[in-house]
Design an enzyme around this catalytic site. Structure first.
Site, PDB file in Angstrom:
ATOM      1  N   GLU A  58       5.689   7.593   4.251  1.00  0.00           N
ATOM      2  CA  GLU A  58       5.072   7.611   5.585  1.00  0.00           C
ATOM      3  C   GLU A  58       5.024   6.216   6.199  1.00  0.00           C
ATOM      4  O   GLU A  58       5.292   6.029   7.390  1.00  0.00           O
ATOM      5  CB  GLU A  58       3.644   8.168   5.502  1.00  0.00           C
ATOM      6  CG  GLU A  58       3.567   9.615   5.098  1.00  0.00           C
ATOM      7  CD  GLU A  58       3.416   9.813   3.586  1.00  0.00           C
ATOM      8  OE1 GLU A  58       4.047   9.055   2.804  1.00  0.00           O
ATOM      9  OE2 GLU A  58       2.677  10.719   3.199  1.00  0.00           O
ATOM     10  N   CYS A  62       4.879   4.042   0.271  1.00  0.00           N
ATOM     11  CA  CYS A  62       5.036   5.477   0.536  1.00  0.00           C
ATOM     12  C   CYS A  62       6.020   5.726   1.669  1.00  0.00           C
ATOM     13  O   CYS A  62       6.231   4.876   2.551  1.00  0.00           O
ATOM     14  CB  CYS A  62       3.699   6.093   0.933  1.00  0.00           C
ATOM     15  SG  CYS A  62       2.461   6.116  -0.369  1.00  0.00           S
ATOM     16  N   ASN A 110       9.913   6.968  -0.043  1.00  0.00           N
ATOM     17  CA  ASN A 110       9.145   6.035  -0.868  1.00  0.00           C
ATOM     18  C   ASN A 110      10.092   5.056  -1.556  1.00  0.00           C
ATOM     19  O   ASN A 110      11.225   5.398  -1.931  1.00  0.00           O
ATOM     20  CB  ASN A 110       8.206   6.745  -1.851  1.00  0.00           C
ATOM     21  CG  ASN A 110       8.845   7.800  -2.717  1.00  0.00           C
ATOM     22  OD1 ASN A 110       9.889   8.345  -2.384  1.00  0.00           O
ATOM     23  ND2 ASN A 110       8.224   8.095  -3.842  1.00  0.00           N
TER      24      ASN A 110
END
Ligand code: THU
Length: 148
Positions: free
Chosen positions: A66, A64, A53
């Site tokens: 991901e 984030c 992040n």
């Protein structure tokens, strides 16, 4: 390192993939939430792309782990994914937020998602179960393969 690959034909263990996510977590930039997250996204061809992040003083601008991993993957030419591990530090494994679920769903709902908390406790899901009835290209009147 943003990309690793298991040796010829050998599949990374979940533990190896989790180690990549934990390593990425060490580089998280999270001075505001103090909630560091790392992610390791495995492409169908075995390459692994990591993310952490990256927060901002303008809070909503933060990204984030991901989606950072997904960006690394796509700019490297990967669009088909098998697994992602998300590593965080809390007692309860952090499940991907709604925005990240939608971002990952763009590239397939069969993705296996594992989240590992600070104590090593892990939970796994299939992305399809985390984001039923996702918004997709069909809602835009496009064939699913138009997005690939
Ligand atoms: N965060 C992630 O990076 N991934 C998740 O799955 C959950 C939340 C980040 C966003 C923000 O920087 C911090 O964790 C606290 O929400």
């Amino acid at each position: 390192m943003t990309e690793t690959r298991a040796q010829d034909g050998v599949t990374l263990s979940w533990e190896d993939l989790a180690a990549e996510a934990r390593s990425a977590r060490e580089r998280a930039y999270a001075p505001y939430s103090r909630f560091a997250v790392g992610a390791a996204l495995e492409a169908a061809d075995g390459r692994v792309f990591v993310g952490c992040n990256v927060e901002s003083a303008s809070y909503p601008v933060g990204t984030c782990a991901e989606r950072v991993a997904l960006g690394h993957a796509v700019v490297s030419g990967a669009r088909s994914f098998a697994r992602i591990v998300v590593a965080s530090g809390g007692a309860v494994p952090a499940s991907p937020c709604g925005m990240c679920r939608q971002a990952l769903a763009e590239f397939g709902l069969e993705l296996e998602v594992m989240s590992v908390g600070g104590n090593g406790v892990a939970t796994t899901w299939r992305l399809r179960d985390l984001l039923p009835a996702h918004f997709g290209p069909q809602q835009l009147g496009l064939a699913p393969e138009a997005a690939s």
